[in-house]
Write an enzyme that holds these catalytic residues in place. Structure first.
Site, PDB file in Angstrom:
ATOM      1  CG  ASP A  54      -2.055  -0.962   1.118  1.00  0.00           C
ATOM      2  OD1 ASP A  54      -2.199  -1.565   0.043  1.00  0.00           O
ATOM      3  OD2 ASP A  54      -2.796  -1.138   2.105  1.00  0.00           O
ATOM      4  CD  GLU A  91      -2.789   2.445  -2.648  1.00  0.00           C
ATOM      5  OE1 GLU A  91      -3.248   3.460  -3.214  1.00  0.00           O
ATOM      6  OE2 GLU A  91      -1.883   2.487  -1.804  1.00  0.00           O
TER       7      GLU A  91
END
Length: 591
Positions: free
Chosen positions: A349, A419
Site C-alpha cells: 500500500d 496499490e
C-alpha cells in the site's frame, strides 16, 4: 620333410596355425629342412599388416586377417620366388572381396574409405544435424507463441476480507483471525482461490491500522501469532493461498524506531524525515508548503527532538526515510519474516509515497491565484515532489527481488500487488515493471470501484483503457469494491449486483471481490459511531451478514464494533444459498 621350400626363417615362438593357413605357405610342395612352418605363418602376418597400412588403412593394432576367407590357394605350378611377390609390401588391394560380418578393423577401414560408403554416411549425418536444428527451432517457436500456464494468482478470484468485520469468534464484537478460519468452507464454496486479508498488525486505531506499532506482531483484537499460523495452515489445507496488506511508507509514532529516532539514538537517528522548522509564538512554521493527504501541513513539530518530522498521512504516522539504506533493509527483513510464516504474497500500500524530493522546494499550486496561506487541501497542490519520485520504482523492485528468493520451489511463487490509487493510467502501468525487469505482478485496478453510475459507455471506457495501456504480456485484474469504496449495491442499485459480479468474472484477468459483495450488502447508514474514524470511510466496513439471527450471525456479543445493516434479515449468506438451492430444483419456477 626334405624337398620343401620356405621363403624365410623365424625363431619366434610357434603360434597356433590352421591347416588352411599352413597351405598358404606351401609353394613348391615340400618344406625346407630346419625351417618351421609356423615361423613362416607369423612372418606372413606381420608383412600382411604392414602391407595393409601402406594401402591406406588407419591403424594396425595387431589383428590379422581371416585367411580362411581372404587368402586364395596358390598356384602350385608357379616358381618359388612368386611367394615373395605375393607376400611383399607392394601387395595390391584385394579384388572381389565383399564386406562380411566379423571382419577386422583394418578391412572395415579399407571399405569405409570408398565413396559408395562414405557419401551416404555423410548425407545421413548432415540430415540428422539439420533435423535436430529444425526441431529445436520449432520447439522454441512453439514455446514462445504458446500461452503460459496460469499461476495460482491468475487461475481464480481473490476474496478481500476486512478482518474486524468478517466473523467474531470470541464474542468481543470484533472480527478476528479464528473467525476467518471458521468460515473457510464458505469461502472455498465460492470457488475462491486466494484470500486477501487487510492490515492486522499491532497498531493504534488511527487510519484503520495503517499506523503500525510493530510489523512483526498481531494486534490483540485479531488474536495471536499462533492464531495466524493456524489460519495459514488451514488455508493451505483447503488448497487456497493467502496474501496480506503491507504498508512500508510509514509507521505509528509509537513504533520503537520512532522513539529511538526522536532521541537521536545510533542508526535510528535518520530513520525518519526530520528537518529544522521555526516556532513563532507557539505556531510552527514548516520548511515548505507540502500538505498531508488529510489536509493541512505535512510537517509536525516534535518537542523531544526539537525538529519537525514529515508525515504524508496523519501526524501519528511519520514517514520512513527510504533514502536511508538501513530503512530499506529493515523493510526487506520484515517481508522475509512473513514469507517464512507461509504468506503467499503481499499487497503493498501507498508505495507512491515512499520517496520525497530532498531539496524540499514548494510544490506548485493548482490555482496560482489562490492565496498561499489558504492552501490547506491536498488536491490544491501538484504533488511533483512528494509522490512517484525517481528511485521509487527501484525500491519496489528490490521488494520483488526479496520475494523471488522464496519463489524457487514449485508451486510456491510469491505474489506481489501494488496499490496505485489516485495515479493516472500511464503511471499505474509503470508498476508492472520494465520489459526485462519485473516489478508487481499487477497494480490493483480499482477503476470500476470508482464508477457511480451503471453506464455502458463508462464501463467500456474503463475496460478498454486498462487493456490498451497494459504492457504486452502482462496480466490484468478487476475490482468492483473494497474497504475504501462504497458498496456496489449502494452505487449502482440491487439490480446491477449480479451483472457487475458476472462482468469481472468474464473479463480476461483476475477478478477481485470484497466480502459481502457476493450477496449484495449495502453501506450502513448511521452517524453516531463510537469510533474515531471519518464516518464516510466506515460505510463499507459493516459486519458480514451470515444469517438472520442477532447481529446477522457475525457475533454473539451484545455490541459489535459497527452495527449491522438493517437489511440483514433478507440479505445474508443463508438466504442467498437458499435461493440458489431453490433455483436448482427441477420443475420449480422462482417467483
Amino acid at each position: 620333410q626334405p624337398g620343401l621350400f620356405i621363403n624365410h626363417k623365424s625363431s619366434l615362438t610357434p603360434p597356433s596355425i590352421s591347416v588352411s593357413r599352413l597351405s598358404s605357405f606351401v609353394i613348391a610342395g615340400r618344406y625346407t629342412e630346419g625351417i618351421r612352418p609356423w615361423d613362416m605363418a607369423e612372418d606372413k602376418g606381420k608383412r600382411d599388416s604392414i602391407g595393409m597400412s601402406l594401402r591406406g588403412c588407419r591403424t594396425n593394432n595387431g589383428f590379422v586377417q581371416n585367411e580362411d576367407i581372404l587368402e586364395k590357394e596358390p598356384d602350385l605350378g608357379s616358381p618359388p620366388d612368386s611367394a615373395v611377390a605375393i607376400l611383399g609390401p607392394a601387395e595390391p588391394a584385394l579384388q572381389g572381396i565383399r564386406p562380411y560380418a566379423g571382419m577386422p578393423k583394418e578391412v572395415l577401414f579399407q571399405f569405409s574409405c570408398q565413396a559408395r560408403y562414405r557419401v551416404p554416411r555423410e548425407v545421413l549425418f548432415w540430415l540428422t544435424v539439420a533435423s535436430v536444428l529444425v526441431l529445436t527451432v520449432a520447439t522454441i517457436a512453439i514455446i514462445a507463441v504458446s500461452p503460459k500456464c496460469l499461476d495460482w494468482w491468475q487461475a481464480g478470484p481473490i476474496y478481500q476480507i476486512y478482518p474486524r468485520s468478517f466473523k467474531d469468534s470470541d464474542q468481543d464484537g470484533n472480527g478476528d483471525l479464528r473467525g476467518i478460519q471458521e468460515k473457510l468452507d464458505y469461502i472455498a464454496s465460492l470457488n475462491i482461490k486466494t484470500i486477501w486479508i487487510t492490515s492486522f498488525y499491532k497498531s493504534s486505531l488511527k487510519d484503520f491500522r495503517h499506523g503500525v506499532e510493530d510489523f512483526r506482531e498481531i494486534d490483540p483484537i485479531f488474536g495471536t501469532m499462533k492464531d495466524f499460523e493456524n489460519l495459514v495452515a488451514a488455508i493451505h489445507d483447503k488448497g487456497l493461498k493467502l496474501i496480506i496488506d503491507f504498508i512500508p511508507n510509514h509507521t505509528s509514532d509509537k513504533h520503537a524506531w520512532f522513539q529511538l529516532s526522536r532521541n537521536r539514538t545510533g542508526k535510528y537517528t535518520d530513520y525518519y524525515i526530520w528537518h529544522d522548522c521555526r516556532r513563532d509564538g507557539g505556531t510552527t512554521i514548516p520548511p515548505n508548503n507540502w500538505l498531508s493527504v488529510y489536509g493541512n501541513s505535512s510537517w509536525h513539530f516534535d518537542e523531544v527532538r526539537n525538529q519537525c518530522y514529515f508525515h504524508q498521512f496523519l501526524k501519528e504516522q511519520p514517514d520512513l526515510n527510504f533514502h536511508n539504506l538501513d530503512v530499506q533493509e529493515e523493510i526487506k527483513e520484515i517481508i522475509q519474516f512473513w514469507l517464512k510464516k507461509g504468506v503467499d504474497g503481499f499487497s503493498f500500500d501507498a508505495v507512491k509515497f515512499l520517496l520525497e524530493a530532498e531539496h524540499l522546494r514548494d510544490e506548485a499550486q493548482v490555482n496560482k491565484a489562490q492565496i498561499p496561506d489558504t492552501v490547506t487541501h491536498y488536491w490544491e497542490l501538484y504533488h511533483d515532489f512528494t509522490t512517484t519520485q525517481v528511485g521509487m520504482h527501484d525500491i519496489v523492485r528490490s521488494f520483488r527481488q526479496t520475494m523471488d528468493q522464496y519463489s524457487r520451489e514449485p508451486g510456491r511463487y510469491r505474489f506481489m500487488g501494488t496499490e496505485a490509487y489516485g495515479e493516472s493510467i500511464d503511471r499505474t502501468m509503470m508498476y508492472y515493471g520494465l520489459p526485462f525487469i519485473q516489478e508487481a505482478d499487477f497494480p490493483f485496478n480499482n477503476y470500476l470501484s470508482k464508477l457511480n453510475t451503471p453506464s455502458g459507455n463508462s464501463v467500456f471506457e474503463v475496460i478498454t483503457s486498462w487493456m490498451e495501456n497494459m504492457p504486452e504480456g502482462k496480466w490484468p485484474n478487476w475490482m468492483i469494491g473494497g474497504p475504501d469504496s462504497a458498496r456496489l449495491t449502494s452505487r449502482f442499485g440491487e439490480e446491477y449486483v449480479n451483472i457487475m459480479n458476472m462482468l469481472i468474472f468474464t473479463l480476461p484477468g483476475t477478478p477481485i471481490t470484497y466480502y459481502g459483495e457476493e450477496i449484495g450488502m449495502r453501506n450502513i447508514f448511521v452517524t453516531n459511531l463510537n469510533e474515531s474514524y471519518d464516518v464516510n470511510t466506515l460505510l463499507s466496513k459493516s459486519p458480514m451478514q451470515w444469517d438472520n439471527s442477532s447481529n446477522a450471525g457475525f457475533s454473539e456479543a451484545s455490541h459489535t464494533w459497527l452495527p449491522t445493516n438493517s437489511d440483514y434479515h433478507t440479505v445474508n449468506v443463508d438466504e442467498g444459498e437458499e435461493e440458489i438451492h431453490q433455483d436448482s430444483l427441477p420443475g420449480e419456477t422462482k417467483t
